[in-house]
Enzyme design. Structure first.
Site: not given
Ligand SMILES: *Cc1c(COP(=O)(O)O)cnc(C)c1O
Length: 401
Positions: A126, A200, A225-226, A372
């Site tokens: 990322f 991560d 927040y995922k 995705r």
């Protein structure tokens, strides 16, 4: 052509189906396929946000710090550790954004391995992870050793990890492809090289069961927040293995992470245990949305969440094989080797995104040509996945793509 399993039957047999009604309704929503970018809000989280603001902020005012708030980063961190990280208490804290926690953890790791000046990192990780590392390399003189694009393998890590390696930083689940790294084998071989391992967990936490203590992970960070449904800008978490804490020093030496926050004295001394990862005033309102979501995961159980997650991505792939035959699968075919999302590549995807959003079908587009499908196990249903994939197929056909 494969036979598409019946979505209705899969929903009827789903032991976690009852959790779907706990989420706050979103007007016009047909299929939410982006739970890995921003999880949906629980009704209980919205209520808790209101309660914390009204009763704790409005009611306690400044007294709130002494009475509840100061301990909240560690209390909620311990609860997350127990529910979703496989970690004993005292090693996890809810803090800043993932980006800031990455910075603190990486700098702390370098300080824990004096005399070593290399960090292993993945070309496909990322952007924020790469950018933070590039900044730290410029600041400290450390050298980044890059794993080539593609799935991360133990061999690729072994080829770069050696006596100069201080730290290896990798994502457990790749944000693009959803590929699940061999966390245990990689952690072991990094330790064999005498280096520290920082995972991560942004796309892993809340999607797959984690056993950070048993796996011997040194350091970890992850997003709130995922799959943790903490809301936009929710605070992230940091994990530091207990054995490292005494020597652990991070560079953003704020007062809240100090030994004596309210003495306002001269000179910084790090706070006890995991508190030293903190810097400034913790985001109490942000944590208010996270709490109920963590409790929901506890109720569902991470093994059941993983089972459903694999079934959802399997269903998405069956549907895509049948309805999107010209799309190319960019995720592992084997469900055991992927996380909670699948990525399909097709040159027609970019132009149909606005139409999909208008229809209440919300996947996520990643340049150059990937869609995705992020299937959040507790909020997503099997018929919802089917509605989404059918809409994508219809819009591709309408666009002549
Ligand atoms: C989502 C994500 C981030 C986000 O970092 P923020 O500081 O919350 O913007 C970082 N790393 C990975 C791997 C991610 O998937």
């Amino acid at each position: 052509m494969t036979q598409i399993p019946s979505s209705a039957e899969l929903d009827a047999a789903d032991p976690l189906a009852r959790f779907r009604e706990r989420f706050a309704p979103s007007a016009g929503l047909v299929a939410y396929l982006d739970g890995n970018s921003l999880g949906r809000p629980l009704a209980a989280s919205l209520e808790n946000l209101e309660r914390v603001a009204r009763e704790e902020w409005g009611g306690r005012l400044i007294r709130g710090w002494d009475e509840v708030w100061l301990d909240e980063p560690v209390r909620l961190g311990d609860r997350l550790a127990e529910v979703a990280l496989g970690a004993a208490a005292g090693q996890t804290v809810i803090g800043d954004s993932t980006t800031v926690l990455l910075y603190k953890q990486i700098r702390a790791a370098l300080a824990l391995r004096p005399g070593r000046d290399e960090i292993v990192v993945h070309r496909d990780d990322f952007p924020t992870d790469r950018y933070v590392l590039e900044g730290i390399a410029a600041e400290t003189g450390a050298t980044l050793r890059w794993i080539d694009p593609g799935d991360v393998t133990p061999d690729a890590v072994a080829a770069l990890a050696g006596p100069r390696t201080a730290l290896v930083v990798l994502s457990a689940i790749a944000y693009r492809s959803g590929a699940l790294a061999d966390v245990v084998a990689i952690t072991d071989l990094v330790h064999g090289a005498g280096a520290l391992m920082l995972w991560d967990l942004c796309h892993a936490v809340g999607a797959i069961p984690l056993e950070l203590d048993a796996w011997g992970v040194d350091l970890a960070v992850g997003c709130g927040y995922k799959y943790l449904n903490g809301g936009p800008g929710a605070p992230a978490f940091a994990y530091v293995r207990a054995g490292l804490l005494e020597e652990y020093r991070q560079p953003i030496q704020g007062w809240i992470g100090s030994a004596t926050p309210f003495e306002m004295g001269q000179g910084y001394a790090p706070g006890p245990g995991i508190r030293r990862v903190l810097s400034g005033t913790p985001p109490i309102l942000g944590m208010a949305a996270l709490g109920p979501a963590i409790e929901m995961l506890a109720e569902a159980g991470m093994d059941a969440v993983r089972t459903k997650s694999m079934a959802l991505t399997e269903h998405a792939l069956s549907l895509a094989d049948e309805l999107l035959p010209t799309a190319v699968l960019a995720s592992p075919r084997d469900p055991a080797r992927r996380g909670g999302h699948v990525t399909l590549d097709h040159d027609g995807f970019e132009v149909i995104m606005p139409r999909l959003w208008e229809r209440g079908v919300i996947p996520d587009f990643r340049r150059p040509n990937g869609i995705r499908l992020g299937l959040s196990p507790l909020s997503t249903g099997f018929a919802e996945v089917e509605a989404g994939v059918r809409a994508i197929a219809e819009e591709l056909a309408a666009a002549g793509a």
